[in-house]
Design an enzyme around this catalytic site. Structure first.
Site, PDB file in Angstrom:
ATOM      1  N   CYS A   1     -16.871  -4.407 -18.912  1.00  0.00           N
ATOM      2  CA  CYS A   1     -17.312  -4.041 -17.562  1.00  0.00           C
ATOM      3  C   CYS A   1     -18.543  -4.838 -17.143  1.00  0.00           C
ATOM      4  O   CYS A   1     -19.541  -4.888 -17.869  1.00  0.00           O
ATOM      5  CB  CYS A   1     -17.624  -2.545 -17.503  1.00  0.00           C
ATOM      6  SG  CYS A   1     -18.122  -2.001 -15.853  1.00  0.00           S
TER       7      CYS A   1
ATOM      8  N   GLU B   1       0.821  -1.208   0.000  1.00  0.00           N
ATOM      9  CA  GLU B   1       0.000   0.000   0.000  1.00  0.00           C
ATOM     10  C   GLU B   1       0.858   1.262   0.000  1.00  0.00           C
ATOM     11  O   GLU B   1       0.526   2.248  -0.660  1.00  0.00           O
ATOM     12  CB  GLU B   1      -0.954  -0.006   1.192  1.00  0.00           C
ATOM     13  CG  GLU B   1      -2.072  -1.025   1.084  1.00  0.00           C
ATOM     14  CD  GLU B   1      -2.957  -0.803  -0.129  1.00  0.00           C
ATOM     15  OE1 GLU B   1      -3.070   0.347  -0.609  1.00  0.00           O
ATOM     16  OE2 GLU B   1      -3.535  -1.787  -0.622  1.00  0.00           O
TER      17      GLU B   1
END
Length: 313
Positions: free
Chosen positions: A224, A58
């Site tokens: 998508c 992260e």
């Protein structure tokens, strides 16, 4: 609990038509199902990464693409497999190992977090969100991401990719605001599944959708899973009405000068004389400003006799 592509996914479904329900559960099922089929096999998603591996990823992935992070991440975890290993080393070694990932203050912040984890939590990355948030260098996003991706907790994880997916699919605009707003946070909480496992999976899945399909440019709506109910697409993809989105320049900026100065220091085994740093950039005022900024940020340590080195304490 890591959010792994190998976790049995919700069964994929076809894109939702405009006549079907618009409840969040439809989004969850579609996007999580897509994630189960298309998620990348990334090292920080594997069980052996643990919470520390998730945290390192992260920090590194902030404003940096996966392709650049992967080799540095692997080397970092091989050298410092636990927070205590990094904490025992000098902060300058973290800066050196950071290489050319950019924004090297992240290396110092990660080193500071490792120190705090070692001192406060016995060397284990805490699972409590408040304790994560209390670590130096960790903001709301990183705390939520670690709690969700490493420990399977229910948190709204709002990075740039997720914000873009929500802006398009729900709000009907091409791009989210420049900075995260209270309205975006409310929307993210409203869309969050009720149970921890699904919420953590949803956080990873919506982020991956933004990274691979609902990208900032050249989005591929035909791939998508929620194209049939995307508010922006159904509205005809109206153009962005806010300030123009300009890419960050690098050539000729103080960032470039700082990078060149740090490159000299990273490659040196000890201290470096002023003359070696002067040789990296022709303009003395900008060079001096960049060097002063590195010193002020704690990335460079000045010594007597006009010498400089990476920080040792």
């Amino acid at each position: 609990m890591n959010i792994l592509p190998t976790t049995p996914p919700v069964s994929p479904v076809s894109p939702v038509s405009t006549t079907e329900t618009t409840e969040p559960a439809v989004l969850h099922e579609s996007v999580i199902g897509w994630f189960g089929e298309h998620a990348r096999d990334l090292p920080w998603r594997r069980p052996e990464a643990g919470a520390w591996g998730v945290m390192v990823s992260e920090f590194m992935l902030q404003q940096t693409p996966v392709s650049r992070v992967l080799p540095v991440y692997e080397q970092w975890l091989a050298r410092w497999p636990r927070p205590a290993d990094l904490a025992a080393d000098a902060p300058g070694e973290a800066v050196r190992a950071w290489g050319r990932l950019g924004y090297p203050r992240r290396a110092l912040r990660l080193h500071g977090a490792a120190l705090a984890i070692t001192e406060r939590h016995g060397g284990d990355v805490p699972s409590d969100h408040a304790q994560l948030l209390a670590l130096p260098g960790i903001g709301e996003y990183t705390a939520a991401a670690v709690a969700s991706f490493a420990y399977g907790q229910r948190h709204a994880v709002l990075d740039t990719n997720v914000r873009r997916v929500f802006a398009r699919a729900v709000t009907g605009v091409q791009y989210p605001p420049t900075a995260t707003t209270a309205a975006e946070r409310r929307l993210a909480r409203a869309l969050l599944p009720e149970d921890d496992v699904t919420a953590a999976r949803w956080a990873a899945a919506s982020m991956e959708l933004g990274a691979l399909v609902c990208t900032a440019k050249n989005e591929t709506c035909v791939r998508c899973p929620i194209a049939g109910r995307c508010a922006w697409r159904l509205a005809g993809k109206p153009a962005h009405e806010g300030p123009a989105r300009r890419g960050q320049t690098y050539a000729g900026t103080d960032r470039q000068v700082r990078g060149r100065l740090l490159a000299v220091l990273r490659e040196a085994t000890g201290s470096v004389p002023q003359a070696a740093l002067d040789a990296v950039w022709h303009e003395p005022v900008q060079r001096a400003r960049a060097l002063d900024g590195l010193v002020a940020d704690g990335l460079v340590e000045p010594l007597e006799g006009g010498l400089y080195r990476l920080p040792q304490s």
